[in-house]
Design a protein around this motif. Structure first.
Motif, PDB file in Angstrom:
ATOM      1  N   ASP A 213       0.830  -1.206   0.000  1.00  0.00           N
ATOM      2  CA  ASP A 213       0.000   0.000   0.000  1.00  0.00           C
ATOM      3  C   ASP A 213       0.863   1.255   0.000  1.00  0.00           C
ATOM      4  N   GLN A 214       1.928   1.252   0.787  1.00  0.00           N
ATOM      5  CA  GLN A 214       2.804   2.417   0.853  1.00  0.00           C
ATOM      6  C   GLN A 214       3.553   2.625  -0.455  1.00  0.00           C
TER       7      GLN A 214
ATOM      8  N   GLN B 171      -1.279   6.409   1.210  1.00  0.00           N
ATOM      9  CA  GLN B 171      -1.872   6.060  -0.078  1.00  0.00           C
ATOM     10  C   GLN B 171      -1.669   7.111  -1.150  1.00  0.00           C
TER      11      GLN B 171
ATOM     12  N   THR C 218      -3.062  -1.591  -6.654  1.00  0.00           N
ATOM     13  CA  THR C 218      -2.641  -2.431  -5.528  1.00  0.00           C
ATOM     14  C   THR C 218      -3.006  -3.889  -5.776  1.00  0.00           C
TER      15      THR C 218
END
Length: 382
Positions: free
Chosen positions: A51-52, A79, A349
């Motif tokens: 996610d990062q 995000q 993602t």
């Protein structure tokens, strides 16, 4: 940092006896070996969640009448890696308060890219109290390059004061004389430095040098150029096929000249270039991004898309747009629509989680982004 070693060695002369002073022991001292910047960035990437990583590949628009807090959950959760201020009549006080709030949401995250389209003339979003009104690029192109650099240094210092660290300018689009009356995205708004690629490149480089001196990064746009189309890619999917520009086109030399001045990013357009890759818009084309921009022109820095909320790419879902751009070799997907960005982040993602090849491209892109942020002082490492 390269380790250095000092070796102090003393030995006995041929005539020394055991009664002389002891022979000094060979002494080896070495400075500690620190990892290189590249190593530090790669270590940072390796420690990030998916996610990062994906978040660093997105810049989203914030309208002037929207509260900065709208983005707090996404920025705080890692995000989103950048924000573009949109709208007009921003004052220095409004812009400064907004960028301070956005930065506060990013505590514990890599620093945000905080951007604006500040070209001059009709494309100047920060133009309220506290900001100098900038002339259009057509007037800038008539200045001596040294004078333009001096002016751009002052404009950049104002942006820096407002908390902006990336200016999505200058345009490096060469509009030929034959297109001055019909070119909607650039000539209609006097956004070109001129109709000669040598002049355009020289003045774009002068603008970049000024921004750098003022403490703000610059972004060249719209590679490989919007001078030979009639439609505005933001507003339509019609008239956006360039039938003229080739891979060795003289107009690309303007970008090469501007690249030598040290910009932070290059923006790829959403037009289609029939003589280079007729199969897809430039920002979905690995030929344009990887072979021409990174290969022929040698650009190894960050590649950002033109807005993926544009009408020119409306035939694809937001997720398909961002995935296609990253898969082609791009780094930062720009969305001026908040809803589009949310949808695309989720899809990118999911794609990276299920596709190892795409995940590797995400890793390569986030490595370039964080290296650029580190070089700009936005991400202290170590």
């Amino acid at each position: 940092m390269t380790a250095t070693a000092l070796m102090l060695v003393a030995g006995c002369s041929a005539g020394q006896t055991a009664q002389t002073s002891p022979t000094p022991v060979a002494l080896a001292t070495a400075a500690p070996s620190w990892p290189s910047l590249d190593d530090l960035v790669r270590q940072r990437v390796a420690g990030m969640t998916l996610d990062q990583k994906v978040g660093q590949l997105f810049m989203v628009g914030l309208q002037q009448d929207a509260p900065a807090a709208l983005l707090e959950p996404m920025i705080g959760g890692g995000q989103v890696g950048g924000v573009l201020l949109l709208g007009t009549d921003w004052t220095m006080d409004q812009a400064t308060a907004t960028t301070a709030a956005l930065n506060s949401y990013a505590a514990g995250q890599p620093g945000l890219y905080l951007g604006v389209d500040q070209e001059g003339g009709q494309v100047q979003h920060l133009d309220g109290t506290g900001f100098t009104l900038m002339p259009p690029a057509t007037d800038q192109g008539a200045m001596a390059p040294s004078d333009l650099t001096a002016q751009a240094t002052a404009w950049g210092a104002e942006l820096r004061q407002a908390g902006i660290n990336i200016n999505l300018a200058p345009t490096v689009d060469t509009v030929p004389v034959s297109m001055l009356q019909t070119n909607q995205p650039i000539a209609r708004h006097n956004r070109q430095f001129g109709s000669d690629p040598a002049q355009v490149g020289e003045h774009a480089a002068a603008f970049v040098a000024g921004m750098n001196a003022g403490g703000v990064q610059a972004c060249l746009k719209h590679f490989p150029g919007l001078g030979y189309i009639t439609g505005n890619t933001d507003l339509t999917a019609d008239g956006i096929v360039d039938e003229v520009t080739t891979r060795g086109d003289a107009n690309l030399a303007a970008f090469a000249t501007a690249i030598a001045a040290g910009p932070s990013m290059v923006m790829v357009s959403s037009a289609t270039y029939a003589q280079i890759d007729p199969g897809s818009p430039a920002l979905f084309s690995s030929i344009v991004i990887t072979q021409v921009l990174r290969g022929d022109l040698g650009w190894q820095g960050v590649v950002i898309s033109d807005t993926l909320s544009a009408k020119s790419v409306a035939a694809w879902t937001p997720g398909q747009r961002a995935i296609g751009f990253i898969a082609a070799g791009g780094d930062i997907a720009l969305f001026t629509s908040f809803a589009d960005a949310q949808s695309a982040i989720a899809d990118v993602t999911a794609q990276a989680a299920s596709d190892p090849g795409f995940a590797a491209q995400v890793d390569a892109a986030v490595t370039r982004v964080l290296a650029a942020k580190q070089a700009a002082g936005l991400m202290p490492v170590g």
